[in-house]
Design an enzyme around this catalytic site. Structure first.
Site, short mmCIF file in Angstrom:
data_model
loop_
_atom_site.label_atom_id
_atom_site.label_comp_id
_atom_site.label_asym_id
_atom_site.label_seq_id
_atom_site.Cartn_x
_atom_site.Cartn_y
_atom_site.Cartn_z
N LYS A 9 0.83 -1.21 0.00
CA LYS A 9 0.00 0.00 0.00
C LYS A 9 0.87 1.27 0.00
CE LYS A 9 -3.86 -2.43 2.20
NZ LYS A 9 -4.87 -2.37 3.29
N TYR A 49 -12.56 -2.31 -3.34
CA TYR A 49 -13.07 -2.52 -1.97
C TYR A 49 -14.60 -2.42 -1.93
CZ TYR A 49 -8.38 -2.34 0.14
OH TYR A 49 -7.09 -2.60 0.53
N PHE A 57 -15.46 2.99 7.95
CA PHE A 57 -14.05 3.32 7.74
C PHE A 57 -13.71 3.57 6.27
CE2 PHE A 57 -14.30 -1.37 7.83
CZ PHE A 57 -13.68 -1.70 6.63
N ARG A 85 -0.91 -14.52 3.52
CA ARG A 85 -1.67 -14.01 4.68
C ARG A 85 -0.88 -14.19 5.97
NH1 ARG A 85 -6.64 -12.43 4.13
NH2 ARG A 85 -7.42 -13.14 6.15
N THR A 91 -4.96 -8.28 10.18
CA THR A 91 -5.35 -7.00 9.56
C THR A 91 -5.04 -5.83 10.48
OG1 THR A 91 -7.14 -8.14 8.41
CG2 THR A 91 -7.31 -5.74 8.54
N ARG A 102 2.92 -6.68 9.04
CA ARG A 102 2.11 -5.66 9.73
C ARG A 102 2.64 -5.37 11.14
NH1 ARG A 102 -3.28 -8.16 7.07
NH2 ARG A 102 -3.58 -6.67 5.38
N ASN A 112 -2.32 -0.27 7.02
CA ASN A 112 -1.71 -1.54 7.44
C ASN A 112 -0.73 -2.14 6.42
OD1 ASN A 112 -3.63 -2.37 5.62
ND2 ASN A 112 -4.62 -3.85 6.97
N HIS A 115 -1.91 -5.78 1.60
CA HIS A 115 -3.20 -6.45 1.43
C HIS A 115 -2.90 -7.77 0.75
CE1 HIS A 115 -7.30 -7.30 0.00
NE2 HIS A 115 -6.68 -7.70 -1.10
N GLU A 126 -9.47 -10.43 -7.71
CA GLU A 126 -8.51 -9.34 -7.50
C GLU A 126 -7.41 -9.35 -8.57
OE1 GLU A 126 -7.41 -9.63 -3.34
OE2 GLU A 126 -9.46 -9.13 -2.71
P1 CMP Z 1 -7.26 -4.88 3.71
O1 CMP Z 1 -6.76 -6.25 3.99
O2 CMP Z 1 -6.71 -4.21 2.49
O3 CMP Z 1 -8.86 -4.91 3.59
C1 CMP Z 1 -9.67 -3.78 3.90
C2 CMP Z 1 -8.89 -2.64 4.48
O4 CMP Z 1 -9.66 -1.65 5.15
C3 CMP Z 1 -7.98 -3.18 5.55
O5 CMP Z 1 -6.94 -3.94 4.96
C4 CMP Z 1 -7.55 -1.90 6.26
O6 CMP Z 1 -6.59 -1.18 5.51
C5 CMP Z 1 -8.85 -1.08 6.19
N1 CMP Z 1 -9.62 -1.06 7.45
C6 CMP Z 1 -9.74 0.03 8.24
N2 CMP Z 1 -10.54 -0.23 9.28
C7 CMP Z 1 -10.94 -1.50 9.15
C8 CMP Z 1 -11.81 -2.35 9.93
N3 CMP Z 1 -12.41 -1.93 11.05
N4 CMP Z 1 -11.98 -3.62 9.50
C9 CMP Z 1 -11.37 -4.07 8.37
N5 CMP Z 1 -10.57 -3.30 7.58
C10 CMP Z 1 -10.36 -2.03 7.98
#
Ligand code: CMP
Length: 152
Positions: A9, A49, A57, A85, A91, A102, A112, A115, A126
């Protein structure tokens, strides 16, 4: 063999972490089957997304994801989805195990750093979202499924 989509990211790219992150994936015997640097537009963020567009968020996520370029990468190898993963970690970096990307590099849940796809279905969607068939290279056994995934 399996393929997955991963993304470094904008804060990972701007902090100079591309090499260190790709090194972790390649050290796990994953191969780069496709790769590009791309700055998401708002439409990209809403499409990629889509499942999060209505979440509270999303505004913060969209701002973050569009503020600079990301590395989009397709990784192939045995158990590629689960491996990436595990290497990325939880996450929420607060819950990520030591030694995961992370845990080591991410400042917050939104920012974070990385992805990756969470299932074969999301990997297929994707990969197709970011790459054309001709951008995937089947140069070894790990990347062999590239053609068949994109032919669907
Ligand atoms: P990612 O794995 O890219 O998938 C969705 C993204 O939304 C996640 O990583 C974070 O960057 C962001 N995000 C922010 N807040 C939340 C949340 N509460 N739950 C899940 N994803 C979140």
């Amino acid at each position: 063999m399996e393929m997955t989509f991963a993304m470094i990211k904008p804060n990972g790219v701007s902090s100079g972490l591309i090499g260190r992150i790709l090194e972790r994936y390649e050290s796990a015997r994953l191969s780069v089957c496709a790769i590009k640097l791309h700055q998401m537009t708002s439409d990209d963020a809403k499409g990629f997304y889509a499942e999060h567009v209505e979440k509270p968020f999303f505004g913060e996520l969209e701002e973050y994801m569009t503020k600079g370029p990301s590395i989009m990468v397709v990784l192939g190898g045995s158990d590629a989805i689960a491996k990436v993963r595990a290497i990325n970690g939880a996450t929420n970096p607060a819950n990520a195990d030591p030694g995961t990307i992370r845990h080591d590099f991410a400042p917050s849940m939104t920012e974070n750093v990385v992805h990756s796809s969470d299932s074969p279905e999301s990997a297929e969607r994707e990969i197709a979202f970011w790459f054309k068939k001709e951008e995937l290279y089947s140069y070894n056994a790990a990347c062999q499924k590239a053609g068949t995934v994109m032919d669907k």
